[in-house]
Design a protein around this motif. Structure first.
Motif, PDB file in Angstrom:
ATOM      1  N   GLN A  44      27.275  81.500 146.058  1.00 52.17           N
ATOM      2  CA  GLN A  44      28.714  81.450 145.823  1.00 52.17           C
ATOM      3  C   GLN A  44      29.248  82.748 145.227  1.00 52.17           C
ATOM      4  O   GLN A  44      30.442  82.876 144.984  1.00 52.17           O
ATOM      5  CB  GLN A  44      29.052  80.294 144.888  1.00 52.17           C
ATOM      6  CG  GLN A  44      28.413  80.394 143.511  1.00 52.17           C
ATOM      7  CD  GLN A  44      28.844  79.261 142.611  1.00 52.17           C
ATOM      8  OE1 GLN A  44      29.729  78.494 142.953  1.00 52.17           O
ATOM      9  NE2 GLN A  44      28.241  79.152 141.452  1.00 52.17           N
ATOM     10  N   LYS A  45      28.373  83.702 144.991  1.00 52.82           N
ATOM     11  CA  LYS A  45      28.821  84.992 144.481  1.00 52.82           C
ATOM     12  C   LYS A  45      29.597  85.735 145.562  1.00 52.82           C
ATOM     13  O   LYS A  45      29.295  85.629 146.749  1.00 52.82           O
ATOM     14  CB  LYS A  45      27.624  85.839 144.051  1.00 52.82           C
ATOM     15  CG  LYS A  45      26.747  85.194 142.983  1.00 52.82           C
ATOM     16  CD  LYS A  45      25.501  86.030 142.741  1.00 52.82           C
ATOM     17  CE  LYS A  45      24.553  85.343 141.783  1.00 52.82           C
ATOM     18  NZ  LYS A  45      23.293  86.105 141.619  1.00 52.82           N
ATOM     19  N   VAL A  46      30.565  86.500 145.139  1.00 50.34           N
ATOM     20  CA  VAL A  46      31.403  87.265 146.053  1.00 50.34           C
ATOM     21  C   VAL A  46      31.411  88.713 145.588  1.00 50.34           C
ATOM     22  O   VAL A  46      31.610  88.998 144.401  1.00 50.34           O
ATOM     23  CB  VAL A  46      32.836  86.715 146.098  1.00 50.34           C
ATOM     24  CG1 VAL A  46      33.707  87.550 147.019  1.00 50.34           C
ATOM     25  CG2 VAL A  46      32.820  85.263 146.557  1.00 50.34           C
ATOM     26  N   ALA A  47      31.165  89.619 146.516  1.00 52.83           N
ATOM     27  CA  ALA A  47      31.180  91.046 146.193  1.00 52.83           C
ATOM     28  C   ALA A  47      32.613  91.537 146.150  1.00 52.83           C
ATOM     29  O   ALA A  47      33.379  91.338 147.098  1.00 52.83           O
ATOM     30  CB  ALA A  47      30.367  91.828 147.221  1.00 52.83           C
ATOM     31  N   PHE A  48      32.974  92.193 145.055  1.00 54.53           N
ATOM     32  CA  PHE A  48      34.312  92.774 144.927  1.00 54.53           C
ATOM     33  C   PHE A  48      34.258  94.291 145.063  1.00 54.53           C
ATOM     34  O   PHE A  48      35.104  94.885 145.718  1.00 54.53           O
ATOM     35  CB  PHE A  48      34.935  92.380 143.589  1.00 54.53           C
ATOM     36  CG  PHE A  48      35.305  90.931 143.506  1.00 54.53           C
ATOM     37  CD1 PHE A  48      36.483  90.475 144.055  1.00 54.53           C
ATOM     38  CD2 PHE A  48      34.465  90.018 142.899  1.00 54.53           C
ATOM     39  CE1 PHE A  48      36.828  89.142 144.003  1.00 54.53           C
ATOM     40  CE2 PHE A  48      34.793  88.681 142.821  1.00 54.53           C
ATOM     41  CZ  PHE A  48      35.978  88.244 143.381  1.00 54.53           C
ATOM     42  N   PHE A  49      33.261  94.914 144.432  1.00 52.03           N
ATOM     43  CA  PHE A  49      33.072  96.348 144.582  1.00 52.03           C
ATOM     44  C   PHE A  49      31.974  96.609 145.615  1.00 52.03           C
ATOM     45  O   PHE A  49      31.387  95.682 146.162  1.00 52.03           O
ATOM     46  CB  PHE A  49      32.692  96.980 143.240  1.00 52.03           C
ATOM     47  CG  PHE A  49      33.798  96.960 142.220  1.00 52.03           C
ATOM     48  CD1 PHE A  49      34.802  97.919 142.235  1.00 52.03           C
ATOM     49  CD2 PHE A  49      33.845  95.972 141.253  1.00 52.03           C
ATOM     50  CE1 PHE A  49      35.828  97.895 141.305  1.00 52.03           C
ATOM     51  CE2 PHE A  49      34.857  95.938 140.309  1.00 52.03           C
ATOM     52  CZ  PHE A  49      35.857  96.908 140.336  1.00 52.03           C
ATOM     53  N   LEU A  50      31.712  97.887 145.846  1.00 53.90           N
ATOM     54  CA  LEU A  50      30.644  98.238 146.772  1.00 53.90           C
ATOM     55  C   LEU A  50      29.288  97.936 146.155  1.00 53.90           C
ATOM     56  O   LEU A  50      29.158  97.756 144.941  1.00 53.90           O
ATOM     57  CB  LEU A  50      30.750  99.722 147.139  1.00 53.90           C
ATOM     58  CG  LEU A  50      32.091 100.156 147.759  1.00 53.90           C
ATOM     59  CD1 LEU A  50      32.051 101.628 148.113  1.00 53.90           C
ATOM     60  CD2 LEU A  50      32.422  99.314 148.982  1.00 53.90           C
ATOM     61  N   LYS A  51      28.270  97.888 146.986  1.00 55.89           N
ATOM     62  CA  LYS A  51      26.957  97.447 146.523  1.00 55.89           C
ATOM     63  C   LYS A  51      26.352  98.367 145.474  1.00 55.89           C
ATOM     64  O   LYS A  51      25.545  97.921 144.653  1.00 55.89           O
ATOM     65  CB  LYS A  51      26.001  97.327 147.710  1.00 55.89           C
ATOM     66  CG  LYS A  51      26.348  96.186 148.654  1.00 55.89           C
ATOM     67  CD  LYS A  51      25.323  96.065 149.761  1.00 55.89           C
ATOM     68  CE  LYS A  51      25.651  94.885 150.678  1.00 55.89           C
ATOM     69  NZ  LYS A  51      24.652  94.744 151.776  1.00 55.89           N
ATOM     70  N   ASP A  52      26.693  99.665 145.494  1.00 50.16           N
ATOM     71  CA  ASP A  52      26.102 100.585 144.531  1.00 50.16           C
ATOM     72  C   ASP A  52      26.852 100.611 143.211  1.00 50.16           C
ATOM     73  O   ASP A  52      26.487 101.357 142.301  1.00 50.16           O
ATOM     74  CB  ASP A  52      26.048 101.998 145.115  1.00 50.16           C
ATOM     75  CG  ASP A  52      27.433 102.506 145.513  1.00 50.16           C
ATOM     76  OD1 ASP A  52      28.388 101.702 145.497  1.00 50.16           O
ATOM     77  OD2 ASP A  52      27.547 103.698 145.850  1.00 50.16           O
TER      78      ASP A  52
END
Length: 1421
Positions: free
Chosen positions: A832-840
């Motif tokens: 359920q986690k959502v990425a908001f910034f880039l992976k790095d």
């Protein structure tokens, strides 16, 4: 030219300024209204609208459950429960908690009752020698237990709890049940204690932690102060070893961690707050208060403790929270067949002092300060295992102690007895039974002081209590500012590194989402870059900066108007941040309409000049002059060298490159005539308007199909963006069409003079200058190259390589489908986690990498979904009719009578609960559920009902009998009853007749415990009168009457025949009695919860059970609000909850588990449930994420198929040809498959943003195929006939030879037909590319450029959307150009093949309508 089109064109031409001003004024006005009179967008919660609300969705079912809970809580003024399922959790708010238990950090207090330590010795007992008599050793019954382990001072029973358990040997045979990750712990207390990790038993101090030194860190250890992991109380820095062979659990690395811990606190300006790190723990476990003082021996000692406690942690037993509040349910059997469920039991009280269990500190280390890899390897080797990652934890709370005023209502809720109750029941009996608080015992109350005792025990003597206020020190703005100042860039992050450790990730009090929302405001500036790119491209293509600006202005106006429609007309209360992306999409898509409009405008100007030339040709043959384009006129005195680029490549270009007029001034004079502009505008709207409407409608429809999903976030984006596209189309055919007239009349010359783009006059006046020559040459070359590329080169490649192109792109489409559905496959989100910034980004590394490497966060995720608590709901329909976009709109609660009092209903529930226990594949033990239901089911047993009947009859008898008859009856039965009556009445009473105050309810004068002999003798004499027993009891009549009624009622009850009553209870009577008794029990229970229990004389044991939380959870009956008529309480819903047996979190397994429950529950209800219970349904908060996954998967593909269906219909209606529509649909499908397949290869998951991308792909890819398909169908018939005649003439010359036989002649005829059809296809493809090829390419390129500007964003969603726009533009244009057109060149329709004669159908319809009207007229005549 139709009449409405002519009228509207005349309006635009004659009143162009008015139309433009009116449209702009309306747009600006609506925008202002939308912004000023509605709520502005709030982007603080990025997850707003993520619920999948709709018919039959799990989220809607949970909304119904929430509504039912609120109905119950509001009815009884119970605080509402909050859940993160329905919105963001509250961050950076003040938290009030109970005061810290200081005694739990004192060694002297903790050691006093440490049963593991031998008396008069520092040696410890061996845990493995535990037996049932162990707790009887060395117990001093006279000693007073000092440790108060209950935080609730008003209801503290710590000493009694301790004494109770100690007297019963701590219930060492009781069962501890705990769900830990994917394991179920089920162990007795004795086995639990026997397996405690063994330390040095010869040294007591060596096996105990330094309790006093841990006191300053209490607010970091204890979860009630720390809060849930990652929330606003925690700031975490994750460090990694610099060299891959190093060990963080070594002296040098720990000292480096200690140094950086101080550095990070200084950066955050939190120098004076407590913090924790691995170095700090090593120091504390060695009784040192500074991590700078640790030695190698301290490190080795700490490692040995971890290794000793590790097996207990691996087995899951350390996850049993042995704290001051043991919050696990332990089943206790005090008496045969009598069970209670204590949530704060101290059955293993002494184990909480163990080093591995004290305050869960060691477990906290394993969860958050050492990674999973270290734990797994540490089991194998104690010395060779190396730690690679650890954490530095800094608290973000400021601790403030203050005295809080108690709320009197809450105080009464804790104390259910009133003073009146105490007086009437007699508090002396309570005192003798030792139901007394420590505070009352300190007052040294005596038996004769009943009033003082009652006041002490049952009221709130203190009006204040000391509590702790936790206030966040750094809030979101400060944390975001620190992040931007010190940690935002990779260069800054690289500075936090030395030769031992380096910083890799951090968590700023879970401010990641707020930081992302703050970044949105900066990233929206990328719209300026997108607008600049669009302006540059438009200037290069249309050679006009004003047209480029009008694209951006039109997009801005359409967004403003759409916001008004969105807020005011649609009344959608949420505006998620994803809606901002519509600005980029609209700018890119808007260019398509503008390019088509102005290309058509220029073509219609040429066409009008051609018609005018043809008209004048008969009168003046000399009017034809040498000119090739209206934009760039070559002066007559210059010679132009023949060029390959300038030669017409096909019939379409030949018609548009004929000789026109000599002088540009003459051309402009002709074009500016009113009748010319009206005709040009009418034809432009006729041709371009239909094409723009088709593309706008299909694109908007694709976005509106987002409504087929049940996720509000996706729905509102589709609604807003689709509205923007339609509004932009309206603005294009009104304001921008009026602007085209203004541009033609006024702006063209001005811009030409300023920018030298349309340099007609300047070039003519200064034709000899180098600048004018260069400008004219560049413009002419670009135009000629464009005409050559799209008029000759591209058609040539498409026709000659058509088979190769079709084969290559067909295989690419198939590979795309394989990538989506087989391998690597597009999966639903696994978390359920959502990425908001880039992976790095370091905050994303924390969220997606660090959390997965540490057990603390993994366990938290698993607790949300593993072993879900499944609830079966009866009495409520799962209908959620609230506004789907407003989470605060609950809608209506649809109730159905459950008739819980009926025997058939109770028997069904009993059998259903029993059957649940048989489904071990679906559920765990139903033991708790059965016991919960049994306590409720006992309300309907024969003994209970008989007792109620007897009590009701006795009450009725008492109400109809006067006092005299009661006395006669008692004297007749037993004269001693009279003496008891008098004794109970006059006991402790010393009234004087002349001072009778018995009318005052609260008056009572208590004296010593002795009987007033005078009153006793008088009463005896009066009551024992043989003929007329009468008593004058006005001085104590009320007390006497109550006592008389009580004794009389008791004697009446004994006289009833219980067997006769048992027989008389039939089905109907049983249901009535059951309903009354259930209502009474529910009313009593709710009085306990609401604080009204004392005044209503509620039984003490019942309220004790309620207020100590020993009430039912698995079997829940929700009572409705008390009736205003009779005050009765009736249940409106029943919830049966049982723990599920599912322990996996992936979508496929959860889907199978959900369907298994559904396939079990629905048939069972249909077959066995009574009719009034057949509406039952089930749900679980653990299903919430699965519900989102399911809706994403089902909704995305449903919307995609609907979009394709709409596209097919529009293509068919637009082109009027079935084959073209089918070919276009195949082309779009392959283009989408390749695009989504690329995303699957890039390991994208079908999240919310990705679902939006998949759905909108149809709308963005259909435009190009529409233009090419329309161009293919509407090729000029003269060009086709001309090419056909060439083929026919060529082959007729060959077949006219006399020596040719008949068979060869047939073959030649077939060949001629084939060649004619093939040349028609080639002509159509060539003219389609020539007509719209450049406009389609520029439209794709502008949208590609808009997507490119989004890839510069630092937010993941914006970058993903930009990558999608670039990919879908590239694939859809490539497939339209190199698959659709080659496919048409191979098997495209020729002539009227596959075409629907819409014109004939319309004519026939009109003719039949006209004939019918004539018949009616004749009949009337």
């Amino acid at each position: 030219m139709t009449l409405p089109s002519t009228i509207y064109s005349r309006l635009l031409v004659r009143h162009h300024w008015f139309v433009l001003a009116f449209v702009v004024f309306i747009c600006i006005t609506l925008t202002i209204i939308g912004l000023v009179f509605t709520q502005l967008p709030d982007f603080s919660d990025p997850r707003i609208g993520w619920g999948a609300r709709g018919k039959g969705t799990i989220f809607s079912q949970l909304m119904v459950l929430r509504h039912a809970s609120e109905r119950f809580r509001l009815a009884y003024e119970i605080p509402l429960d909050t859940s993160e399922l329905f919105g963001a959790f509250a961050q950076f708010v003040n938290v009030t908690v109970d005061q810290l238990d200081e005694n739990s950090y004192r060694s002297d207090i903790l050691a006093k009752h440490d049963l593991w330590k031998k008396k008069q010795s520092n040696e410890l007992y061996d845990y493995r020698n535990l037996n049932e008599s162990f707790y009887d050793n060395d117990i001093d019954d006279k000693e007073i237990f000092d440790y108060n382990d209950d935080d609730d001072n008003e209801n503290s029973q710590s000493a009694l709890i301790y004494q109770w358990h100690r007297d019963r040997h701590f219930d060492i045979q009781n069962i501890i049940t705990k769900y830990v990750d994917d394991k179920l712990i089920n162990i007795t207390v004795m086995d639990f204690v026997k397996n405690l990790p063994q330390f040095n038993r010869n040294n007591y101090q060596a096996s105990r932690l330094p309790f006093e030194m841990l006191r300053p860190y209490a607010y970091l250890f204890e979860e009630k102060y720390r809060g849930r992991s990652g929330h606003d109380g925690m700031i975490e820095f994750y460090v990694e070893r610099t060299q891959p062979t190093d060990d963080l659990l070594s002296l040098n690395h720990l000292r480096s961690i200690c140094k950086w811990e101080t550095t990070y606190k200084h950066i955050l300006s939190l120098d004076n707050v407590p913090s924790l790190s691995l170095a700090t723990f090593v120091a504390l476990y060695s009784s040192k208060n500074d991590c700078k003082l640790i030695t190698a021996d301290d490190v080795e000692y700490f490692r040995s403790i971890l290794h000793t406690c590790l097996p207990y942690y691996i087995n899951g037993y350390m996850d049993v929270p042995l704290s001051d509040q043991f919050l696990n349910r332990v089943v206790l059997q005090h008496q045969p067949d009598y069970y209670t469920y204590q949530e704060q039991t101290k059955a293993i009280y002494t184990a909480v002092r163990h080093t591995c269990f004290y305050k869960n500190i060691t477990r906290f280390i394993f969860d958050h300060f050492v990674d999973k890899k270290f734990i797994n390897e540490f089991q194998q080797s104690k010395t060779n295992t190396k730690l690679s990652i650890s954490m530095i934890f800094i608290t973000n709370y400021n601790i403030i102690k203050y005295n809080r005023t108690r709320d009197q209502t809450m105080c009464l809720r804790r104390q259910p007895y009133s003073r009146k109750y105490c007086q009437e029941r007699g508090c002396i009996d309570d005192y003798r039974n030792n139901f007394i608080d420590k505070s009352c015992a300190d007052n040294e109350l005596k038996l004769d002081n009943c009033e003082k005792y009652c006041q002490c025990k049952y009221q709130c003597p203190n009006e204040t209590e000391q509590v702790i206020l936790l206030t966040p020190i750094l809030k979101a703005p400060e944390l975001i500012e620190i992040f931007a100042k010190y940690f935002a860039s990779k260069r800054q992050l690289s500075t936090y590194k030395d030769e031992f450790i380096k910083l890799i990730a951090f968590n700023f009090a879970n401010a990641r989402e707020k930081a992302a929302m703050a970044q949105i405001h900066e990233d929206m500036l990328l719209v300026i870059i997108a607008a600049a790119l669009i302006i540059g491209i438009t200037v290069c293509y249309l050679r006009s900066i004003t047209i480029a600006l009008i694209i951006v202005i039109g997009a801005a106006l359409s967004i403003g108007v759409s916001y008004f429609v969105y807020r005011v007309l649609y009344r959608i209360p949420i505006f998620p941040f994803i809606n901002l992306m519509s600005a980029f999409i609209l700018i890119g898509i808007g260019c398509d309409d503008i390019f088509v409009f102005f290309d058509t405008w220029d073509q219609e100007k040429i066409e009008w000049l051609r018609k005018y030339q043809d008209k004048q040709q008969t009168d003046n043959a000399d009017s034809l002059l040498n000119h090739t384009n209206i934009h760039d006129i070559v002066p007559s005195n210059q010679k132009v060298k023949p060029s390959k680029l300038r030669k017409p490549s096909n019939a379409f270009q030949s018609r548009h490159r004929i000789c026109l007029f000599k002088h540009p001034e003459e051309i402009r004079r002709l074009l500016l005539r009113e009748e010319a502009l009206i005709e040009i505008m009418s034809n432009t709207l006729k041709h371009a308007g239909s094409s723009m409407f088709v593309t706008s409608f299909t694109t908007a429809a694709a976005f509106f199909t987002n409504m087929l999903t049940n996720i509000s976030f996706v729905q509102v984006f589709g609604v807003f963006t689709g509205t923007c596209i339609l509004v932009y189309f309206v603005i294009t055919v009104t304001a921008i069409a009026a602007f085209a007239v203004i541009y033609e009349k006024y702006i063209q010359n001005i811009i030409s003079r300023i920018c030298s783009m349309r340099c007609i006059d300047i070039v003519n006046k200064s034709s000899s200058s180098k600048v004018s020559k260069f400008c004219r040459r560049c413009t002419s070359t670009c135009r000629d190259f464009r005409n050559y590329f799209f008029g000759h080169l591209m058609p040539l490649l498409i026709i000659n390589l058509r088979y190769i192109f079709v084969l290559i792109f067909f295989l690419m489409g198939i590979l795309g489908f394989i990538g989506i559905f087989y391998y690597p496959k597009l999966h639903v989100p696994s978390t359920q986690k959502v990425a908001f910034f880039l992976k790095d980004n370091p905050m994303e590394i924390y969220e997606f990498s660090m959390k997965s490497q540490f057990n603390g966060y993994s366990k938290e995720d698993k607790r949300l979904f593993a072993y879900p608590a499944v609830s079966f709901i009866f009495g409520i329909h799962d209908i959620d009719d609230g506004y789907i976009f407003d989470m605060n709109d609950r809608g209506h609660l649809y109730l159905t009578p459950i008739h819980l009092h009926r025997q058939t209903t109770l028997e069904f529930f009993k059998n259903f609960i029993t059957h649940l226990g048989t489904r071990k594949d679906l559920f765990t033990s139903n033991y708790d559920l059965e016991k919960d239901f049994e306590s409720f089911y006992q309300l309907t047993t024969d003994n209970i009902l008989i007792t109620k009947v007897v009590d009701d009859r006795a009450k009725l008898n008492v109400s109809k009998t006067n006092q005299l008859n009661m006395i006669k009856y008692l004297r007749k039965i037993n004269k001693t009853l009279i003496e008891n009556l008098i004794s109970d009445t006059v006991r402790t009473i010393d009234y004087k007749i002349e001072n009778d105050q018995s009318d005052h309810d609260d008056y009572i004068d208590t004296k010593l415990d002795q009987i007033n002999l005078t009153l006793y003798k008088i009463s005896n004499k009066q009551l024992k009168h043989p003929r007329k027993p009468i008593i004058i009891y006005s001085n104590y009549r009320k007390l006497f009457n109550r006592t008389l009624k009580r004794i009389y009622k008791e004697q009446i009850q004994h006289s009833y025949d219980f067997n006769e009553i048992r027989i008389s209870i039939n089905g109907t009577l049983r249901d009535v009695l059951t309903e009354e008794y259930q209502g009474s029990a529910l009313k009593t229970a709710m009085q306990c919860l609401t604080g009204a229990a004392g005044a209503n004389n509620v039984p003490a044991d019942f309220c004790n059970k309620q207020l100590t939380k020993q009430r039912s959870f698995n079997w829940a009956v929700l009572p409705d609000k008390p009736s205003p008529i009779d005050g009765s309480v009736r249940p409106f819903a029943v919830m049966i909850t049982i723990r599920g047996a599912h322990n996996r979190t992936d979508y496929d397994s959860y889907n199978k588990y959900y369907l298994k429950i559904k396939n079990f529950f629905d048939p069972y209800i249909k077959q066995y449930a009574p009719e009034h219970l057949k509406h039952a349904w089930f749900s679980s908060p653990g299903f919430a994420f699965y519900g989102i996954q399911r809706e994403l998967l089902v909704g995305s593909y449903s919307s995609l198929l609907a979009s394709l269906g709409i596209a097919l219909l529009v293509l068919f209606l637009t082109s009027g040809n079935l084959f073209i529509a089918v070919y276009a649909l195949i082309t779009i499908t392959f283009a989408i498959a390749v695009s989504v397949g690329i995303f699957a290869i890039l390991e994208w998951e079908l999240g919310i943003v990705e679902a939006i991308i998949v759905i909108m792909s149809v709308g963005l890819s259909v435009d190009f195929v529409v233009h090419f398909g329309v161009g293919y169908i509407h090729t000029d018939s003269k060009d086709i006939d001309c090419e056909r005649k060439k083929i026919e003439n060529h082959y007729l010359l060959q077949t006219s030879k006399p020596d040719e036989n008949e068979h060869d002649y047939k073959i030649s005829t077939w060949r001629v037909t084939y060649k004619e059809q093939q040349v028609e296809r080639e002509t159509r493809v060539t003219e389609s590319v020539s007509r719209v090829g450049s406009a389609v390419f520029m439209a794709a390129f502008t949208t590609f450029a808009a997507g490119f500007s989004m890839t510069l964003s630092s937010l993941c969603a914006f970058r993903q959307m930009g990558q999608f726009l670039m990919t879908i533009m590239l694939t859809s244009w490539s497939f339209a150009m190199f698959f659709f057109l080659p496919l048409c060149a191979i098997i495209g329709p020729v002539g009227t093949c596959g075409s629907i004669p819409f014109s004939r159908i319309i004519k026939c319809f009109k003719r039949s309508s006209h004939e019918n009207s004539e018949k009616k007229d004749i009949d009337q005549i």
